[in-house]
Design an enzyme around this catalytic site. Structure first.
Site, mmCIF file in Angstrom:
data_model
loop_
_atom_site.group_PDB
_atom_site.id
_atom_site.type_symbol
_atom_site.label_atom_id
_atom_site.label_comp_id
_atom_site.label_asym_id
_atom_site.label_seq_id
_atom_site.Cartn_x
_atom_site.Cartn_y
_atom_site.Cartn_z
ATOM 1 N N LYS A 14 -25.728 -26.733 40.438
ATOM 2 C CA LYS A 14 -25.205 -27.319 39.194
ATOM 3 C C LYS A 14 -25.942 -28.618 38.946
ATOM 4 O O LYS A 14 -26.437 -29.242 39.886
ATOM 5 C CB LYS A 14 -23.711 -27.620 39.339
ATOM 6 N N ASP B 274 -23.683 -25.752 30.026
ATOM 7 C CA ASP B 274 -22.285 -26.014 30.419
ATOM 8 C C ASP B 274 -21.779 -26.986 29.353
ATOM 9 O O ASP B 274 -22.351 -27.009 28.250
ATOM 10 C CB ASP B 274 -22.214 -26.604 31.843
HETATM 11 P P1 NDP Z 1 -18.697 -26.867 25.344
HETATM 12 O O1 NDP Z 1 -19.350 -28.188 25.449
HETATM 13 O O2 NDP Z 1 -19.266 -25.835 24.460
HETATM 14 O O3 NDP Z 1 -17.163 -27.047 24.917
HETATM 15 C C1 NDP Z 1 -16.300 -27.836 25.653
HETATM 16 C C2 NDP Z 1 -14.991 -27.928 24.896
HETATM 17 O O4 NDP Z 1 -14.030 -28.599 25.698
HETATM 18 C C3 NDP Z 1 -15.107 -28.754 23.627
HETATM 19 O O5 NDP Z 1 -14.163 -28.289 22.704
HETATM 20 C C4 NDP Z 1 -14.777 -30.144 24.116
HETATM 21 O O6 NDP Z 1 -14.320 -30.999 23.103
HETATM 22 C C5 NDP Z 1 -13.693 -29.854 25.120
HETATM 23 N N1 NDP Z 1 -13.706 -30.881 26.164
HETATM 24 C C6 NDP Z 1 -14.763 -31.313 26.886
HETATM 25 N N2 NDP Z 1 -14.417 -32.273 27.746
HETATM 26 C C7 NDP Z 1 -13.113 -32.455 27.562
HETATM 27 C C8 NDP Z 1 -12.171 -33.318 28.132
HETATM 28 N N3 NDP Z 1 -12.527 -34.203 29.092
HETATM 29 N N4 NDP Z 1 -10.880 -33.214 27.709
HETATM 30 C C9 NDP Z 1 -10.527 -32.329 26.740
HETATM 31 N N5 NDP Z 1 -11.392 -31.496 26.143
HETATM 32 C C10 NDP Z 1 -12.653 -31.556 26.554
HETATM 33 O O7 NDP Z 1 -18.577 -26.324 26.839
HETATM 34 P P2 NDP Z 1 -18.279 -24.835 27.342
HETATM 35 O O8 NDP Z 1 -17.397 -24.139 26.391
HETATM 36 O O9 NDP Z 1 -19.570 -24.245 27.727
HETATM 37 O O10 NDP Z 1 -17.494 -25.135 28.707
HETATM 38 C C11 NDP Z 1 -16.073 -25.219 28.762
HETATM 39 C C12 NDP Z 1 -15.623 -25.018 30.194
HETATM 40 O O11 NDP Z 1 -16.027 -23.717 30.643
HETATM 41 C C13 NDP Z 1 -16.205 -25.979 31.224
HETATM 42 O O12 NDP Z 1 -15.257 -26.183 32.258
HETATM 43 C C14 NDP Z 1 -17.390 -25.220 31.802
HETATM 44 O O13 NDP Z 1 -17.737 -25.669 33.080
HETATM 45 C C15 NDP Z 1 -16.807 -23.829 31.829
HETATM 46 N N6 NDP Z 1 -17.744 -22.698 31.865
HETATM 47 C C16 NDP Z 1 -18.745 -22.571 30.947
HETATM 48 C C17 NDP Z 1 -19.580 -21.473 30.974
HETATM 49 C C18 NDP Z 1 -20.623 -21.232 29.950
HETATM 50 O O14 NDP Z 1 -21.270 -20.180 30.012
HETATM 51 N N7 NDP Z 1 -20.828 -22.110 29.000
HETATM 52 C C19 NDP Z 1 -19.451 -20.452 32.028
HETATM 53 C C20 NDP Z 1 -18.314 -20.644 32.897
HETATM 54 C C21 NDP Z 1 -17.520 -21.734 32.818
HETATM 55 P P3 NDP Z 1 -15.349 -31.967 22.304
HETATM 56 O O15 NDP Z 1 -15.913 -31.113 21.216
HETATM 57 O O16 NDP Z 1 -14.480 -33.063 21.824
HETATM 58 O O17 NDP Z 1 -16.361 -32.430 23.272
HETATM 59 O O1 2IT Z 2 -19.940 -22.576 35.073
HETATM 60 C C1 2IT Z 2 -20.746 -21.669 34.810
HETATM 61 O O2 2IT Z 2 -20.687 -20.565 35.380
HETATM 62 C C2 2IT Z 2 -21.754 -21.913 33.783
HETATM 63 N N1 2IT Z 2 -21.757 -22.975 33.187
HETATM 64 C C3 2IT Z 2 -22.794 -20.880 33.490
HETATM 65 C C4 2IT Z 2 -23.943 -21.021 34.453
HETATM 66 C C5 2IT Z 2 -25.125 -20.139 34.171
HETATM 67 O O3 2IT Z 2 -26.090 -20.286 34.949
HETATM 68 O O4 2IT Z 2 -25.129 -19.334 33.243
#
Ligand code: NDP
Ligand code: 2IT
Length: 446
Positions: free
Chosen positions: A126, A166
């Site tokens: 990461k 992420d």
């Molecule tokens: P994005 O940046 O696309 O979206 C994050 C969302 O969460 C936004 O709506 C953001 O609001 C909100 N957010 C971020 N930080 C906070 C906080 N401290 N408190 C409240 N809301 C918050 O990220 P992802 O959708 O990619 O990721 C979301 C979660 O999923 C994370 O935990 C990530 O690690 C996990 N994840 C992501 C994957 C991926 O493929 N992208 C895969 C597996 C897990 P704002 O717009 O205000 O920033």
């Molecule tokens: O938390 C996660 O699994 C991710 N942000 C996706 C990682 C990836 O390599 O696609």
């Protein structure tokens, strides 16, 4: 509880002071694999757990860049290359002001087992930065990404370490990062990053994969318990990549999603969310979720995030960030009759919340298993890049469904085999751990 496990948990706390998030995830994983250690004393002889909790390599670097006003800005950059027993390090990059070493290590540690669960050959890593993308111009984002990659490029490669997105890192950022990598290497190595755009080596369905995968996983879990999404009321936190496509698939499955959020607050729309409007605000305009309530009269906006869990629902899917659903929220959800809580984000539920959810016999879909669809599809993107070929949306989506199904089945069976029937958290940790542990055993003391 297994003495070896307890000793390693204590050692991690002692030797990594202040890294609370990392301590929590080590405790969660190691506690749940204790039954495996009871049965396999050979792991202790080769100090397997001590090696597992220590990243193979941690890179920390300076990221200097110049903002639009001409001021020099400095951020911290990280890449934690945690474990390469089953494949090149693989895991996302997070750009968020809260990023620190503890958060990087917690995410990297989780990623080892999640990636193992996918059945695909990817190790765990990461990275990220404390850079705050909010309010930055497109030029500033590009300059930051270029500077970040100017250091990172020497540590990654399609067979070494493959970053992706992420929080705060989506298609735009991956594009700028890839452009700079290619320029520095003078080589078109598409497989070095995943989540790329479709015109330069991205995979169809990668954008949707985490959210869709979460819905495939949880709908299987519901089905096994005589339920489905049809007609259910769902609350999904966040409005980023994971949340958006979780909402999309939940709606396709016939559910009514009544709320979503961002880091400022949440919107509640009892008529069911208008996803096109959410996408227009968050993806196109990069705006705030409160604009949804300004545009749609049936919706209300509430400042602050935690209140979203007070909305009565059948299914709750936290898809924003870590530790966003605490014990109090779990109690409220359960008092309101929630039937399933599924983790789309990484570690969104606190350990106390998880204990309470499980003790009250509410279905609990743990992050490592439930959100593994994103990284699994990243591995499918790598496979396509190696072939210099691309599959149809349907083909990738079908593979994603199969993978989510196999993660569910394997986790369920392992839980049963080790005496924790019905506990998918224990099951998924055991499955993820065993493959990595056996690969580490086979490769000697490294
Ligand atoms: P994005 O940046 O696309 O979206 C994050 C969302 O969460 C936004 O709506 C953001 O609001 C909100 N957010 C971020 N930080 C906070 C906080 N401290 N408190 C409240 N809301 C918050 O990220 P992802 O959708 O990619 O990721 C979301 C979660 O999923 C994370 O935990 C990530 O690690 C996990 N994840 C992501 C994957 C991926 O493929 N992208 C895969 C597996 C897990 P704002 O717009 O205000 O920033
Ligand atoms: O938390 C996660 O699994 C991710 N942000 C996706 C990682 C990836 O390599 O696609």
């Amino acid at each position: 509880m297994n003495k070896y496990v307890q000793e390693v948990i204590e050692k991690v706390k002692r030797e990594n002071p202040g890294e609370t998030e990392f301590h929590n995830t080590v405790k969660e994983v190691l506690t749940s694999i204790a039954p495996v250690l009871d049965k396999n004393p050979q792991f202790q002889k080769v100090a397997l757990l001590e090696r597992l909790v220590e990243p193979e390599r941690t890179i920390m670097f300076r990221v200097p860049w110049i903002d639009d006003k001409g001021n020099v800005q400095i951020n911290k950059g990280y890449r934690v290359q945690f474990n390469s027993a089953i494949g090149p390090y693989k895991g996302g990059l997070r750009f968020h002001p809260s990023v620190n070493l503890s958060i990087m290590k917690f995410l990297g540690f989780e990623q080892i087992f999640k990636n193992s669960l996918t059945t695909l050959p990817i190790g765990g890593g990461k990275g990220g930065s404390d850079f705050n993308p909010k309010g930055k111009s497109d030029t500033e984002i590009m300059h930051f990404c270029q500077s970040f990659m100017t250091e990172l490029f020497r540590h990654i490669g399609q067979d070494t370490d493959v970053p992706a997105g992420d929080i705060g890192v989506g298609g735009r950022e991956i594009g700028y990062l890839y452009g700079q990598y290619k320029r520095l290497r003078n080589s078109y190595e598409a497989g070095v990053l995943t989540g790329k755009g479709l015109t330069y080596g991205g995979s169809l369905a990668r954008t949707e994969a985490t959210g869709y995968g979460l819905l495939y996983f949880t709908s299987m879990y519901l089905k096994d318990n005589g339920m489905d999404y049809k007609g259910k009321t769902v609350v999904i936190s966040g409005s980023g990549n994971v949340a958006t496509y979780a909402i999309e698939k939940a709606q396709e499955f016939g559910a009514k999603v009544v709320a979503c959020s961002d880091s400022n607050g949440y919107v509640y729309d009892p008529e069911g969310l208008d996803l096109d409007l959410v996408k227009e605000i968050k993806e196109v305009r990069r705006g705030r979720i409160k604009e949804y309530a300004e545009a749609k009269s049936s919706a209300t906006y509430t400042e602050g995030c935690k209140g979203i869990w007070t909305i009565k629902c059948d299914i709750a899917l936290p898809c924003a960030t870590q530790q966003e659903l605490d014990l109090e929220a779990a109690k409220t959800l359960i008092a309101n009759g929630v039937k399933l809580i599924g983790e789309g984000a990484n570690m969104p539920c606190t350990l106390e919340a998880i204990e309470y959810i499980q003790a009250n016999n509410v279905l609990f879909a743990p992050a490592k298993a439930a959100n593994a669809g994103g990284v699994a599809t990243s591995a499918l993107e790598m496979a396509q890049n190696s072939m210099r070929y691309s599959w149809s949306f349907e083909k990738v989506d079908n593979k994603l469904k199969d993978i989510m199904c196999s993660i569910y089945t394997a986790s369920k069976e392992a839980a049963k085999e080790y005496g924790h029937e019905g506990d998918l958290l224990v099951g998924c940790n055991i499955v993820g751990f065993l493959k990595v542990a056996n690969a580490m055993m086979a490769q000697g003391i490294v």
